[in-house]
Design an enzyme around this catalytic site. Structure first.
Site, PDB file in Angstrom:
ATOM      1  N   GLU A  44       0.820  -1.209   0.000  1.00 17.26           N
ATOM      2  CA  GLU A  44       0.000   0.000   0.000  1.00 17.26           C
ATOM      3  C   GLU A  44       0.855   1.261   0.000  1.00 17.26           C
ATOM      4  OE1 GLU A  44      -3.974  -1.636   2.246  1.00 17.26           O
ATOM      5  OE2 GLU A  44      -2.630  -0.346   3.374  1.00 17.26           O
ATOM      6  N   CYS A  53      -1.139  -4.414  -5.964  1.00 17.13           N
ATOM      7  CA  CYS A  53      -1.775  -5.643  -5.484  1.00 17.13           C
ATOM      8  C   CYS A  53      -0.775  -6.798  -5.545  1.00 17.13           C
ATOM      9  CB  CYS A  53      -2.988  -5.976  -6.342  1.00 17.13           C
ATOM     10  SG  CYS A  53      -4.290  -4.732  -6.274  1.00 17.13           S
ATOM     11  N   GLU A  55      -1.083  -9.725  -6.846  1.00 15.92           N
ATOM     12  CA  GLU A  55      -1.031 -10.368  -8.155  1.00 15.92           C
ATOM     13  C   GLU A  55      -0.104  -9.600  -9.105  1.00 15.92           C
ATOM     14  OE1 GLU A  55      -5.241 -10.932  -6.471  1.00 15.92           O
ATOM     15  OE2 GLU A  55      -3.701  -9.383  -6.478  1.00 15.92           O
TER      16      GLU A  55
END
Length: 133
Positions: A44, A53, A55
């Site tokens: 973040e 993210c 992924e």
């Protein structure tokens, strides 16, 4: 005694590396690719839009290492709720660049419950290179 799922175990080890000081919603990801295994966690940022993210973190690692084909995706999210652990829309699109529509996406919650999808189920109308012709 139930046999431990090795993918869940590895994802569970990785999830503690997530940097989530704002949402506290940790995610870890493993990709099986043409170059082996690549891992990622969410990272973040206080400005939110630069957040990465798990992924996309794993895909970035794969590309940086010179590989471009995803065969399977495993994801663990910091939740006990069913079906909440699927990739966000941006991650679905990024995965579609390197994975086939039938690529399995296996998600887990913190209880170790496992859910099975294909990329096409999660992104039935992927925008791809054919749309650019």
């Amino acid at each position: 005694m139930k046999e431990k799922d090795i993918y869940f175990q590895k994802l569970n080890e990785l999830i503690s590396n997530a940097y989530v000081p704002y949402s506290n919603f940790r995610v870890s990801c493993l990709l099986l690719t043409d170059g082996g295994w690549f891992a990622g966690v969410n990272i973040e940022n206080s400005a939110y839009s630069p957040t990465i993210c798990a992924e996309r973190s794993a895909v970035s690692s794969m590309i940086t290492s010179g590989f471009k084909q995803i065969f399977k995706v495993y994801i663990l999210t910091d939740t006990i709720v069913k079906d909440i652990g699927t990739p966000c829309g941006v991650c679905r699109q990024v995965l579609s660049e390197f994975a086939k529509p039938e690529t399995p996406i296996i998600t887990y919650n913190l209880k170790g419950e496992k859910f099975f999808y294909t990329l096409e189920q999660l992104l039935p109308f992927a925008f791809n290179k054919d749309a650019l012709k």
